[in-house]
Design a protein around this motif. Structure first.
Motif, mmCIF file in Angstrom:
data_model
loop_
_atom_site.group_PDB
_atom_site.id
_atom_site.type_symbol
_atom_site.label_atom_id
_atom_site.label_comp_id
_atom_site.label_asym_id
_atom_site.label_seq_id
_atom_site.Cartn_x
_atom_site.Cartn_y
_atom_site.Cartn_z
ATOM 1 N N VAL A 50 -6.819 5.311 5.188
ATOM 2 C CA VAL A 50 -5.852 6.119 4.448
ATOM 3 C C VAL A 50 -4.719 5.219 3.945
ATOM 4 N N GLU A 51 -4.099 5.648 2.864
ATOM 5 C CA GLU A 51 -3.031 4.853 2.259
ATOM 6 C C GLU A 51 -1.671 5.372 2.721
ATOM 7 N N CYS A 52 -0.812 4.467 3.092
ATOM 8 C CA CYS A 52 0.540 4.829 3.487
ATOM 9 C C CYS A 52 1.298 5.353 2.270
ATOM 10 N N GLU A 53 1.943 6.477 2.457
ATOM 11 C CA GLU A 53 2.657 7.118 1.346
ATOM 12 C C GLU A 53 3.801 6.247 0.818
ATOM 13 N N LYS A 54 4.396 5.476 1.677
ATOM 14 C CA LYS A 54 5.596 4.718 1.290
ATOM 15 C C LYS A 54 5.269 3.321 0.761
ATOM 16 N N CYS A 55 4.515 2.539 1.546
ATOM 17 C CA CYS A 55 4.303 1.142 1.153
ATOM 18 C C CYS A 55 2.906 0.876 0.585
ATOM 19 N N GLY A 56 2.022 1.831 0.671
ATOM 20 C CA GLY A 56 0.704 1.686 0.039
ATOM 21 C C GLY A 56 -0.298 0.870 0.832
ATOM 22 N N ILE A 57 0.012 0.553 2.070
ATOM 23 C CA ILE A 57 -0.898 -0.216 2.928
ATOM 24 C C ILE A 57 -2.007 0.707 3.422
ATOM 25 N N PHE A 58 -3.227 0.187 3.444
ATOM 26 C CA PHE A 58 -4.361 0.964 3.945
ATOM 27 C C PHE A 58 -4.529 0.738 5.441
#
Ligand code: ZN
Length: 81
Positions: A50-58
């Protein structure tokens, strides 16, 4: 005459051995592919990236922090103290 039958028997035995071994190898390959397929599906079921909503890290859904239905990589990103 008996010698002929012995050779015939040996050839028959070799042919049988080859076919038996071949069958064994094929069944082993089938089992291995089944096992790997099972492992793959299990991994997909339990760990979704899943992708982090804030920083975009998976990150994997197991490690993700869920806040308001959104995934975050860390407490910092989620805004949780
Ligand atoms: Zn993040």
């Amino acid at each position: 005459m008996i010698f002929k039958w012995i050779i015939f028997g040996i050839i028959l035995y070799i042919v049988y051995q080859i076919f038996f071994k071949k069958d064994n190898i094929f069944s082993k390959v089938k089992e291995a592919s089944k096992k790997s397929a099972r492992k793959k599906s299990q991994k997909e079921d339990s760990e979704i990236m899943v992708e982090c909503e804030k920083c975009g890290i998976f990150i994997s859904s197991k490690e993700a922090i869920i806040k308001d239905g959104k995934y975050y990589c860390s407490k910092k990103c989620a805004g949780v103290k």
